[in-house]
Design a protein around this motif. Structure first.
Motif, PDB file in Angstrom:
ATOM      1  N   LEU A  70       0.835  -1.203   0.000  1.00 29.37           N
ATOM      2  CA  LEU A  70       0.000   0.000   0.000  1.00 29.37           C
ATOM      3  C   LEU A  70       0.870   1.254   0.000  1.00 29.37           C
ATOM      4  N   ALA A  71       1.910   1.261   0.833  1.00 29.52           N
ATOM      5  CA  ALA A  71       2.804   2.414   0.891  1.00 29.52           C
ATOM      6  C   ALA A  71       3.498   2.647  -0.449  1.00 29.52           C
ATOM      7  N   ARG A  72       3.977   1.583  -1.061  1.00 25.86           N
ATOM      8  CA  ARG A  72       4.669   1.719  -2.350  1.00 25.86           C
ATOM      9  C   ARG A  72       3.697   2.117  -3.452  1.00 25.86           C
ATOM     10  N   ALA A  73       2.445   1.646  -3.370  1.00 27.78           N
ATOM     11  CA  ALA A  73       1.447   2.018  -4.376  1.00 27.78           C
ATOM     12  C   ALA A  73       1.173   3.518  -4.339  1.00 27.78           C
ATOM     13  N   MET A  74       1.089   4.088  -3.132  1.00 27.26           N
ATOM     14  CA  MET A  74       0.909   5.531  -3.043  1.00 27.26           C
ATOM     15  C   MET A  74       2.094   6.268  -3.661  1.00 27.26           C
ATOM     16  N   GLY A  75       3.287   5.761  -3.397  1.00 23.44           N
ATOM     17  CA  GLY A  75       4.466   6.378  -3.994  1.00 23.44           C
ATOM     18  C   GLY A  75       4.465   6.304  -5.507  1.00 23.44           C
ATOM     19  N   LYS A  76       3.913   5.243  -6.055  1.00 23.74           N
ATOM     20  CA  LYS A  76       3.877   5.076  -7.504  1.00 23.74           C
ATOM     21  C   LYS A  76       2.931   6.058  -8.184  1.00 23.74           C
ATOM     22  N   VAL A  77       1.773   6.304  -7.579  1.00 23.48           N
ATOM     23  CA  VAL A  77       0.765   7.116  -8.257  1.00 23.48           C
ATOM     24  C   VAL A  77       1.063   8.604  -8.164  1.00 23.48           C
ATOM     25  N   VAL A  78       1.930   9.001  -7.224  1.00 20.08           N
ATOM     26  CA  VAL A  78       2.329  10.402  -7.104  1.00 20.08           C
ATOM     27  C   VAL A  78       3.703  10.557  -7.747  1.00 20.08           C
ATOM     28  N   ASP A  79       3.816  11.458  -8.700  1.00 23.04           N
ATOM     29  CA  ASP A  79       5.064  11.620  -9.448  1.00 23.04           C
ATOM     30  C   ASP A  79       6.050  12.459  -8.641  1.00 23.04           C
ATOM     31  N   GLY A  80       6.551  11.873  -7.554  1.00 17.30           N
ATOM     32  CA  GLY A  80       7.516  12.565  -6.713  1.00 17.30           C
ATOM     33  C   GLY A  80       8.591  11.602  -6.249  1.00 17.30           C
ATOM     34  N   SER A  81       9.489  12.093  -5.418  1.00 15.17           N
ATOM     35  CA  SER A  81      10.567  11.245  -4.912  1.00 15.17           C
ATOM     36  C   SER A  81      10.027  10.324  -3.830  1.00 15.17           C
ATOM     37  N   VAL A  82      10.412   9.073  -3.902  1.00 13.63           N
ATOM     38  CA  VAL A  82       9.978   8.055  -2.946  1.00 13.63           C
ATOM     39  C   VAL A  82      11.215   7.359  -2.399  1.00 13.63           C
ATOM     40  N   ARG A  83      11.331   7.334  -1.072  1.00  9.72           N
ATOM     41  CA  ARG A  83      12.450   6.640  -0.434  1.00  9.72           C
ATOM     42  C   ARG A  83      11.893   5.628   0.561  1.00  9.72           C
ATOM     43  N   ARG A  84      12.546   4.504   0.613  1.00  8.86           N
ATOM     44  CA  ARG A  84      12.139   3.461   1.559  1.00  8.86           C
ATOM     45  C   ARG A  84      13.247   3.246   2.579  1.00  8.86           C
ATOM     46  N   ILE A  85      12.895   3.261   3.852  1.00  6.47           N
ATOM     47  CA  ILE A  85      13.843   3.009   4.928  1.00  6.47           C
ATOM     48  C   ILE A  85      13.424   1.719   5.623  1.00  6.47           C
ATOM     49  N   GLN A  86      14.287   0.725   5.575  1.00  3.04           N
ATOM     50  CA  GLN A  86      14.001  -0.525   6.263  1.00  3.04           C
ATOM     51  C   GLN A  86      14.521  -0.410   7.690  1.00  3.04           C
ATOM     52  N   PHE A  87      13.617  -0.254   8.641  1.00  2.00           N
ATOM     53  CA  PHE A  87      14.017  -0.074  10.026  1.00  2.00           C
ATOM     54  C   PHE A  87      14.424  -1.417  10.632  1.00  2.00           C
ATOM     55  N   THR A  88      15.631  -1.437  11.192  1.00  4.69           N
ATOM     56  CA  THR A  88      16.183  -2.628  11.823  1.00  4.69           C
ATOM     57  C   THR A  88      16.788  -2.223  13.166  1.00  4.69           C
ATOM     58  N   PRO A  89      17.042  -3.180  14.059  1.00  7.61           N
ATOM     59  CA  PRO A  89      17.579  -2.825  15.382  1.00  7.61           C
ATOM     60  C   PRO A  89      18.903  -2.077  15.352  1.00  7.61           C
ATOM     61  N   ASP A  90      19.720  -2.264  14.291  1.00  6.46           N
ATOM     62  CA  ASP A  90      21.021  -1.605  14.234  1.00  6.46           C
ATOM     63  C   ASP A  90      20.993  -0.287  13.453  1.00  6.46           C
ATOM     64  N   ASP A 209       4.835  -8.684 -10.818  1.00  6.23           N
ATOM     65  CA  ASP A 209       4.812  -7.717  -9.724  1.00  6.23           C
ATOM     66  C   ASP A 209       3.611  -6.797  -9.912  1.00  6.23           C
ATOM     67  N   PRO A 210       2.724  -6.695  -8.930  1.00  9.23           N
ATOM     68  CA  PRO A 210       1.532  -5.852  -9.097  1.00  9.23           C
ATOM     69  C   PRO A 210       1.874  -4.372  -9.281  1.00  9.23           C
ATOM     70  N   LEU A 211       3.057  -3.965  -8.844  1.00  6.71           N
ATOM     71  CA  LEU A 211       3.444  -2.558  -8.996  1.00  6.71           C
ATOM     72  C   LEU A 211       4.030  -2.241 -10.370  1.00  6.71           C
ATOM     73  N   SER A 212       4.329  -3.281 -11.139  1.00  4.52           N
ATOM     74  CA  SER A 212       5.011  -3.060 -12.416  1.00  4.52           C
ATOM     75  C   SER A 212       4.184  -2.238 -13.400  1.00  4.52           C
ATOM     76  N   SER A 213       2.862  -2.345 -13.310  1.00  9.22           N
ATOM     77  CA  SER A 213       1.994  -1.624 -14.251  1.00  9.22           C
ATOM     78  C   SER A 213       1.504  -0.291 -13.700  1.00  9.22           C
ATOM     79  N   ALA A 214       1.847  -0.001 -12.447  1.00  6.55           N
ATOM     80  CA  ALA A 214       1.388   1.257 -11.832  1.00  6.55           C
ATOM     81  C   ALA A 214       2.225   2.427 -12.348  1.00  6.55           C
ATOM     82  N   THR A 215       1.556   3.486 -12.735  1.00  8.88           N
ATOM     83  CA  THR A 215       2.227   4.685 -13.236  1.00  8.88           C
ATOM     84  C   THR A 215       1.673   5.920 -12.525  1.00  8.88           C
ATOM     85  N   PRO A 216       2.442   7.011 -12.484  1.00 10.84           N
ATOM     86  CA  PRO A 216       1.951   8.227 -11.835  1.00 10.84           C
ATOM     87  C   PRO A 216       0.686   8.751 -12.509  1.00 10.84           C
TER      88      PRO A 216
END
Length: 329
Positions: A70-90, A209-216
């Motif tokens: 869901l988070a990545r889908a929102m990033g796909k439909v908005v033509d802006g910069s999208v960054r993903r941070i994988q939060f881990t204990p370190d 990949d379900p996101l492969s066809s998603a465009t802004p």
């Protein structure tokens, strides 16, 4: 699409054509996101309300139900910069906001931006990181800026954090502090899909990949224009008093250990304005407030019987049931 002005910004006027334009924009985004997610229209609608209202989204549920999708889908439909941070204990705070590095050639420190400097930041499994790293997001989310070594850096506009978290009783998780949960406009629980939707998911997502066809389908400028329109949706004083009465009721309820903050009321009103615009109205109604209150307020309270999300939503529902409804436009 611009808002006509008479003198100052506070006199800005919106008409039916502005609301219709916002509806068309969000309808395109909603259709595009629903094409990626199976049977999650309610969650998609809430996430778009938060986007238009300038709020952040907390997606909470068990692993594997589509939170990150869901988070990545929102990033796909908005033509802006999208960054993903994988939060881990370190993960360290500097891994999120950035760090000053010494340049040997110029003999000066240079600031290297962290991944939080983006239009849409996907904070994946945010509660797997330590409280110190989680707190690095507080200033960014509340004020749209980050202060590093005494210097302040502004976030891009629009800026929205879409964070996912696993239930707190799962191994390797840290509870989000109340102050940070309060920064999120809404908490969304996706839940398991219905049988038919899960069958469709197996049919559609095994080979591609379900996101492969998603465009802004919209631009950053359009999102900012839509936010400006939503901000000028009207809300009668009686409705603002109604929101405050709900907040006060949570603070005086014997079954609630910690009631809603004033920020919760601000977020509820902003979200109600966005919902009104998506419904084709230039004004907020009590239905907007009642429909959104559980999603906007439940994660801001702590029940006396334990910090349980379902119980919190139930308690907000009880509060709404006993507060007289204020009307007016």
């Amino acid at each position: 699409m611009s808002i006509s002005q008479e003198g100052t910004q506070t006199n800005s006027v919106i008409g039916s054509e502005h609301i219709e334009w916002v509806q068309q924009l969000t309808s395109r985004a909603r259709t595009a996101m629903n094409a990626v997610l199976e049977g999650k229209d309610d969650a998609v609608g809430l996430s778009l309300i938060a986007l238009l209202a300038g709020g952040h989204v907390l997606l909470e549920d068990v692993p594997g139900v589509g939170k990150t999708l869901l988070a990545r889908a929102m990033g796909k439909v908005v033509d802006g910069s999208v960054r993903r941070i994988q939060f881990t204990p370190d993960l360290l705070p500097t891994d999120v906001v950035g760090v000053n590095l010494f340049n040997q050639e110029t003999k000066h420190f240079e600031f290297r931006q962290g991944p939080v400097f983006a239009n849409i930041v996907i904070a994946d499994e945010i509660n797997r990181a330590s409280p110190k790293t989680q707190s690095a997001m507080l200033e960014c989310m509340a004020e749209g800026q980050a202060t590093i070594d005494g210097a302040t850096y502004q976030m891009p506009s629009p800026f929205i954090v879409v964070a996912t978290q696993n239930p707190i009783d799962m191994e390797g998780t840290y509870a989000l502090p109340e102050a940070q949960r309060d920064r999120f406009m809404t908490r969304i629980s996706l839940g398991y899909p219905h049988t038919a939707d899960e069958i469709d998911l197996l049919d559609n997502q095994i080979e591609h990949d379900p996101l492969s066809s998603a465009t802004p389908v919209t631009s950053l400028e359009q999102i900012n224009q839509a936010r400006e329109i939503v901000r000028h949706v009207s809300a009668a004083r009686q409705l603002r008093e109604y929101i405050v009465s709900i907040l006060h009721a949570t603070r005086n309820d014997q079954t609630i250990l910690l009631g809603c903050s004033p920020r919760g009321g601000v977020h509820l009103l902003r979200a109600a304005k966005a919902r009104a615009a998506l419904s084709g109205r230039t004004f907020v109604t009590p239905d907007d407030i009642q429909a959104l209150a559980p999603s906007i307020l439940a994660h801001r309270i702590i029940p006396r019987d334990g910090d349980d999300s379902e119980l919190a939503a139930e308690l907000i529902g009880r509060v709404l049931a006993r507060i007289p409804i204020s009307t007016g436009q």
